[in-house]
Each structure stands twice: as structure tokens, then as C-alpha cells.
Design an enzyme around this catalytic site. Structure first.
Site, mmCIF file in Angstrom:
data_model
loop_
_atom_site.group_PDB
_atom_site.id
_atom_site.type_symbol
_atom_site.label_atom_id
_atom_site.label_comp_id
_atom_site.label_asym_id
_atom_site.label_seq_id
_atom_site.Cartn_x
_atom_site.Cartn_y
_atom_site.Cartn_z
ATOM 1 N N TYR A 252 0.571 -1.335 -0.047
ATOM 2 C CA TYR A 252 -0.008 -0.366 -0.090
ATOM 3 C C TYR A 252 0.966 1.365 -0.280
ATOM 4 C CZ TYR A 252 -3.855 2.996 1.246
ATOM 5 O OH TYR A 252 -4.977 3.959 1.980
ATOM 6 N N LYS B 39 -1.229 -0.999 -4.601
ATOM 7 C CA LYS B 39 -2.586 -0.485 -4.184
ATOM 8 C C LYS B 39 -1.614 1.488 -4.539
ATOM 9 C CE LYS B 39 -6.253 1.470 -0.981
ATOM 10 N NZ LYS B 39 -6.651 2.259 0.256
#
Length: 296
Positions: A132, A160
Site C-alpha cells: 500500500y 495499491k
């Protein structure tokens, strides 16, 4: 596994502040019924940092009961690497499909520390990992250079991408080809990211509007860009609610109005009130009133 619409779901609480398992199961099922491709629990939107590790495992198990074989990912976002590794191991033992890993949200690691932390958590969980990268919220930028340095570990499979710079998706693909699945993590940049090669959408407003989110993704995959864009333009004022300090309260209010859910949050958060609540409610109610018909 690393494509499609994967909701970062909210965590539901009772008025007393306990986990509301029945409401979570109902809301998670709505995501699956709309055609979502998995679920990520206990992220920023899921108030993960406000939950104990045992509570996070309980939320994971509740999601697993609903996803019926589709990916169920645990978010690992801890101040310390030791605690992050412990949660990763617990999630693996509980049967998580994979992990979404955030570098320390408290200490802003340098590139070497960032890579070392990600490697340690991946080893502790020994599961597929979505990195992320969110320099806006967490002030640590997992750059394409860091991603390249981690590419020798096959457990790192996806990104992400939440840098808030639409150019980053292309930069990752140009530098690393198809080494990582790149998923957009910024709701109001989703169509743009899908247009330049993102293969998935880790979504927030999907919690309140799952069918519309899935429709945009599927239309883009089918090359029906004009149809996707028409829905996206309607959706944009709602999607902007995800890019806010108050994203949790914003989206829980949207869920309350759109799917009849609850707004309970964990302190220090409070539900929206006053002028801010009126503004968000107006956006959501207007969108519901103008909701587009979805093509088959």
C-alpha cells in the site's frame, strides 16, 4: 486474484462500541452480490488502527464467511515492525488469502527502512502481499525504485497505488512491466487509472454504491469507455468523499442513506454533525435521486 473491484470495507459497531457481526455480514454480502472480487478488512476506512489485533482477526473471519472463496485480505498497518509481523502471522493462521501492508504510519521510514519493514512483514505472514503506497495519508512513499528492489521476493504481488498522482501508475508499469498487479486506491482517480493500465480498484464508496462501482470497472474492461465515463461523472461528487480526513464518517453516512446501515465509529472519531453533515448528506441524497440506470 489481484484484479477487479476489491472493497476496503468499513467495520461495523454496535451503539456500545462492540463489533456488530450481523451488520458486517449483511454489508459484506451486498458487496459480493454486486459482483465484487474480494474484500479487504481493517484498513484506514475499516478503522483498523482503532481495533485490537484480536478484533481484526474476528472481522477477517466474518468476511471469510461471506466471500465464499474470493480473496479476503487483512490490512497490516502498525507503528512497529514487531507488531506488524505478529498481525501478519495471526492473519495467516486465520486463513487470510493475502495481506495489504502499510509501512509504519507513525514513524516515517526512509527507503531502506521501508523495504526492510515490508520484507519482514511478508516473511512473517508468508502470504501474497499488496504493498500500500500512500504518501499523502502516511507520508511514506513506496516509490517504483523501492518496488523494484523488492521484486526478487515473489510474495510481493500487487500495489495499491494511492500517491494521488495519476502519472505513477504509468511509471510503475513502464519500469516494472507486469511484475506487479497495479490497483488504484484513490476513488476519484479510478477511471483515469483504469484507463492507463490499472487492473483493479481498491474502492471505498463501493461500500454504499457497489453496483455502480462494479459497472464502471466492467465497462472499462470491456472497452465501453463512454458508458463507464457517464456513470463516473455521476459518481464523482460521491467519490470525492473518500479523499478526506473524514472519509470514515463520510462513507458510513453514505452507507446509512444508501443501504440502511449504521454510522457508529470508534473514538476519537465522532459521527458527522452540523454543517459538515448537511453538506455530505446533500451530496449523497442528490446522487441517490439522480442514480443512473445500469446497462446489462
Amino acid at each position: 486474484m489481484w484484479t477487479g473491484v476489491i472493497p476496503a470495507v468499513t467495520t461495523k459497531f454496535t451503539p456500545e462500541g462492540d463489533l456488530d457481526h450481523a451488520e458486517m455480514e449483511r454489508c459484506f454480502a451486498l458487496q459480493m452480490d454486486a459482483g465484487c472480487d474480494g474484500i479487504i478488512v481493517c484498513g484506514s476506512l475499516g478503522e483498523g488502527p482503532m481495533l485490537s489485533q484480536d478484533e481484526r482477526i474476528a472481522v477477517l473471519k466474518r468476511a471469510q464467511a461471506v466471500t465464499q472463496g474470493k480473496p479476503t485480505l487483512m490490512t497490516v498497518s502498525e507503528a512497529g515492525t514487531r507488531e506488524a509481523c505478529a498481525l501478519a502471522a495471526k492473519a495467516a493462521k486465520a486463513g487470510a488469502t493475502g495481506l495489504m501492508v502499510v509501512p509504519s504510519p507513525i514513524y516515517h521510514t526512509d527507503p531502506a527502512e521501508t523495504a526492510a519493514t515490508l520484507r519482514a512483514v511478508a516473511a512473517a505472514g508468508d502470504l501474497p502481499v499488496m504493498i500500500y503506497s500512500n504518501r499523502v495519508a502516511y507520508r511514506v512513499d513506496v516509490t517504483p525504485e523501492i518496488m523494484e528492489s523488492l521484486a526478487d521476493d515473489a510474495r510481493f504481488v500487487a500495489i495499491k497505488e494511492s500517491s494521488d498522482d495519476i502519472r505513477r501508475t504509468t511509471e510503475i508499469i513502464n519500469r516494472l512491466g507486469d511484475r506487479y498487479a497495479v490497483l488504484t486506491g484513490v476513488d476519484n482517480l479510478a477511471l483515469e487509472a483504469l484507463a492507463v493500465g490499472a487492473c483493479g480498484w481498491v474502492a471505498g464508496l463501493v461500500c454504499a454504491f457497489p453496483k455502480e462501482t462494479v459497472a464502471i470497472y466492467r465497462l472499462m474492461q470491456a472497452g465501453r469507455t463512454a458508458e463507464a465515463l457517464a456513470i463516473y461523472r455521476w459518481f464523482r461528487p460521491l467519490l470525492d468523499l473518500d479523499v478526506s480526513t473524514f472519509l470514515v464518517q463520510n462513507i458510513k453516512l453514505a452507507e446509512a442513506l444508501a443501504i440502511g446501515s449504521t454510522e457508529h465509529v470508534r473514538a476519537p472519531r465522532k459521527v458527522l454533525s452540523g454543517a459538515r453533515r448537511a453538506e455530505v448528506e446533500a451530496v449523497v441524497r442528490d446522487a441517490i435521486e439522480r442514480r443512473p440506470a445500469l446497462a446489462a
